[in-house]
Design a protein around this motif. Sequence first.
Motif, mmCIF file in Angstrom:
data_model
loop_
_atom_site.group_PDB
_atom_site.id
_atom_site.type_symbol
_atom_site.label_atom_id
_atom_site.label_comp_id
_atom_site.label_asym_id
_atom_site.label_seq_id
_atom_site.Cartn_x
_atom_site.Cartn_y
_atom_site.Cartn_z
ATOM 1 N N ALA A 98 30.187 39.137 44.314
ATOM 2 C CA ALA A 98 29.436 39.278 43.431
ATOM 3 C C ALA A 98 29.674 38.645 41.989
ATOM 4 C CB ALA A 98 29.369 40.856 42.945
ATOM 5 N N GLU A 99 28.828 38.258 41.348
ATOM 6 C CA GLU A 99 29.283 37.279 40.091
ATOM 7 C C GLU A 99 30.146 38.330 39.248
ATOM 8 O OE1 GLU A 99 28.188 34.532 38.984
ATOM 9 O OE2 GLU A 99 27.052 34.164 40.888
ATOM 10 N N GLY A 100 31.064 37.503 38.305
ATOM 11 C CA GLY A 100 32.055 38.156 37.846
ATOM 12 C C GLY A 100 33.197 38.822 38.361
ATOM 13 N N THR A 101 33.093 38.620 39.666
ATOM 14 C CA THR A 101 34.499 39.234 40.419
ATOM 15 C C THR A 101 35.463 38.216 40.454
ATOM 16 O OG1 THR A 101 33.659 38.461 42.406
ATOM 17 C CG2 THR A 101 33.121 40.926 41.817
ATOM 18 N N ILE A 102 36.733 38.666 40.446
ATOM 19 C CA ILE A 102 37.805 37.523 40.366
ATOM 20 C C ILE A 102 37.616 36.759 41.658
ATOM 21 C CG2 ILE A 102 40.521 37.402 40.857
ATOM 22 C CD1 ILE A 102 40.426 40.048 39.376
ATOM 23 N N ARG A 103 37.392 37.026 42.970
ATOM 24 C CA ARG A 103 37.155 35.820 43.836
ATOM 25 C C ARG A 103 35.859 35.126 43.686
ATOM 26 N NH1 ARG A 103 38.520 40.627 48.346
ATOM 27 N NH2 ARG A 103 40.771 39.872 48.807
ATOM 28 N N LYS A 104 35.180 35.603 42.999
ATOM 29 C CA LYS A 104 33.951 34.776 42.684
ATOM 30 C C LYS A 104 34.277 33.764 41.815
ATOM 31 C CE LYS A 104 29.581 33.467 42.761
ATOM 32 N NZ LYS A 104 28.884 33.074 44.093
ATOM 33 N N LEU A 105 34.958 34.185 40.570
ATOM 34 C CA LEU A 105 35.731 33.102 39.878
ATOM 35 C C LEU A 105 36.438 32.151 40.187
ATOM 36 C CD1 LEU A 105 36.012 35.822 36.848
ATOM 37 C CD2 LEU A 105 34.609 33.795 36.804
ATOM 38 N N TYR A 106 37.399 32.706 41.105
ATOM 39 C CA TYR A 106 38.567 31.510 41.274
ATOM 40 C C TYR A 106 38.712 31.362 42.775
ATOM 41 C CZ TYR A 106 39.813 32.707 36.519
ATOM 42 O OH TYR A 106 39.804 33.105 35.184
ATOM 43 N N ALA A 107 38.347 31.948 43.772
ATOM 44 C CA ALA A 107 38.729 31.861 45.054
ATOM 45 C C ALA A 107 38.208 30.604 45.803
ATOM 46 C CB ALA A 107 38.549 33.051 45.953
ATOM 47 N N ASP A 108 38.801 30.208 46.780
ATOM 48 C CA ASP A 108 38.043 28.808 47.456
ATOM 49 C C ASP A 108 37.459 29.210 48.711
ATOM 50 O OD1 ASP A 108 38.697 26.942 45.503
ATOM 51 O OD2 ASP A 108 40.794 26.715 46.244
ATOM 52 N N ASN A 109 38.094 30.033 49.428
ATOM 53 C CA ASN A 109 37.562 30.258 50.697
ATOM 54 C C ASN A 109 38.354 31.684 51.372
ATOM 55 O OD1 ASN A 109 40.131 29.873 52.159
ATOM 56 N ND2 ASN A 109 39.571 27.692 51.528
ATOM 57 N N MET A 110 37.905 32.078 52.375
ATOM 58 C CA MET A 110 38.221 33.597 52.975
ATOM 59 C C MET A 110 39.747 33.507 52.970
ATOM 60 S SD MET A 110 36.039 35.629 54.901
ATOM 61 C CE MET A 110 35.704 35.754 56.623
ATOM 62 N N GLN A 111 40.429 32.520 53.482
ATOM 63 C CA GLN A 111 41.993 32.615 53.232
ATOM 64 C C GLN A 111 42.487 32.680 51.961
ATOM 65 O OE1 GLN A 111 44.490 31.172 56.474
ATOM 66 N NE2 GLN A 111 44.772 29.627 55.046
ATOM 67 N N GLU A 112 42.119 31.385 51.138
ATOM 68 C CA GLU A 112 42.690 31.422 49.941
ATOM 69 C C GLU A 112 41.754 31.953 49.097
ATOM 70 O OE1 GLU A 112 44.686 27.060 50.328
ATOM 71 O OE2 GLU A 112 42.650 27.146 50.631
ATOM 72 N N ASN A 113 42.030 33.385 48.970
ATOM 73 C CA ASN A 113 40.993 34.365 48.245
ATOM 74 C C ASN A 113 41.703 34.974 47.212
ATOM 75 O OD1 ASN A 113 42.209 36.183 49.715
ATOM 76 N ND2 ASN A 113 40.362 37.057 50.523
ATOM 77 N N ILE A 114 42.640 34.439 46.619
ATOM 78 C CA ILE A 114 43.475 34.697 45.251
ATOM 79 C C ILE A 114 44.176 35.696 45.139
ATOM 80 C CG2 ILE A 114 42.894 35.115 42.750
ATOM 81 C CD1 ILE A 114 42.700 32.231 43.285
ATOM 82 N N VAL A 115 43.596 37.152 45.708
ATOM 83 C CA VAL A 115 44.254 38.365 45.425
ATOM 84 C C VAL A 115 43.755 39.339 46.645
ATOM 85 C CG1 VAL A 115 42.028 38.982 44.162
ATOM 86 C CG2 VAL A 115 44.198 40.270 43.868
ATOM 87 N N HIS A 116 44.792 40.251 46.856
ATOM 88 C CA HIS A 116 44.528 41.080 47.961
ATOM 89 C C HIS A 116 44.479 42.641 47.326
ATOM 90 C CE1 HIS A 116 45.595 44.144 51.468
ATOM 91 N NE2 HIS A 116 46.441 44.432 50.653
ATOM 92 N N GLY A 117 43.784 43.380 47.681
ATOM 93 C CA GLY A 117 43.566 44.759 47.338
ATOM 94 C C GLY A 117 43.647 45.742 48.537
ATOM 95 N N SER A 118 44.424 46.898 48.261
ATOM 96 C CA SER A 118 44.432 48.059 49.401
ATOM 97 C C SER A 118 42.826 48.555 49.790
ATOM 98 C CB SER A 118 45.395 49.250 48.994
ATOM 99 O OG SER A 118 46.504 48.798 48.233
ATOM 100 N N ASP A 119 42.939 48.892 50.972
ATOM 101 C CA ASP A 119 41.624 49.338 51.515
ATOM 102 C C ASP A 119 41.295 50.958 51.382
ATOM 103 O OD1 ASP A 119 42.880 49.749 53.597
ATOM 104 O OD2 ASP A 119 41.672 48.437 54.860
ATOM 105 N N SER A 120 42.399 51.473 51.067
ATOM 106 C CA SER A 120 42.182 53.012 51.214
ATOM 107 C C SER A 120 43.600 53.709 50.591
ATOM 108 C CB SER A 120 42.153 53.425 52.646
ATOM 109 O OG SER A 120 43.313 53.395 53.139
ATOM 110 N N ASP A 121 43.354 54.933 50.105
ATOM 111 C CA ASP A 121 44.598 55.496 49.315
ATOM 112 C C ASP A 121 45.594 55.516 50.422
ATOM 113 O OD1 ASP A 121 42.913 55.862 47.284
ATOM 114 O OD2 ASP A 121 42.425 58.223 47.292
ATOM 115 N N GLU A 122 45.586 55.996 51.396
ATOM 116 C CA GLU A 122 46.403 56.216 52.620
ATOM 117 C C GLU A 122 47.260 54.644 52.688
ATOM 118 O OE1 GLU A 122 45.213 56.960 56.435
ATOM 119 O OE2 GLU A 122 47.337 57.026 57.299
#
Length: 143
Positions: A98-122
Amino acid sequence: MNNKTLAILKPDCVKKNLIGKVITLIQEAGFKVSAIKMIKLTPETAKGFYEVHTGKFFFNDLIAYMTSGPCVPIALEKENAVEDFRKLIGATDPAKAAEGTIRKLYADNMQENIVHGSDSDENALKEIAHFFSRKELLEINGL
Ligand code: CMP
């Protein structure tokens, strides 16, 4: 809900000199940095971290890329941390982010996508433990 998540500023973020800009966006979104370090992953630590992707077609490339240079793991705290952080970074594929997200702003592709984030609390708790020992977290936060 544990209100914690793990971010990794990936090697492309470090190479592009975007550490400061990305951390600013993260902090402006209300996340507290509770621990941070810069490290270079070894193939063993990268494989351990991404174990759930073992055998997928992109696994070997992912490990090569994540070990290609230093990265910056960050333990973050905020109410509803996992979900809010995933919203802030956007879809894995920057073309779909989405517009304004960190990956939209800075990432080049699916692999070089700037940042990782956990996908669940666990997973957030497991991933934080992967990079920061209990002793280290207690020492940093003075408890
Ligand atoms: P991340 O959020 O760190 O979790 C797994 C990573 O694997 C993901 O970000 C991408 O960098 C990578 N990845 C996931 N799916 C693909 C794909 N289809 N092609 C290439 N890389 C992928």
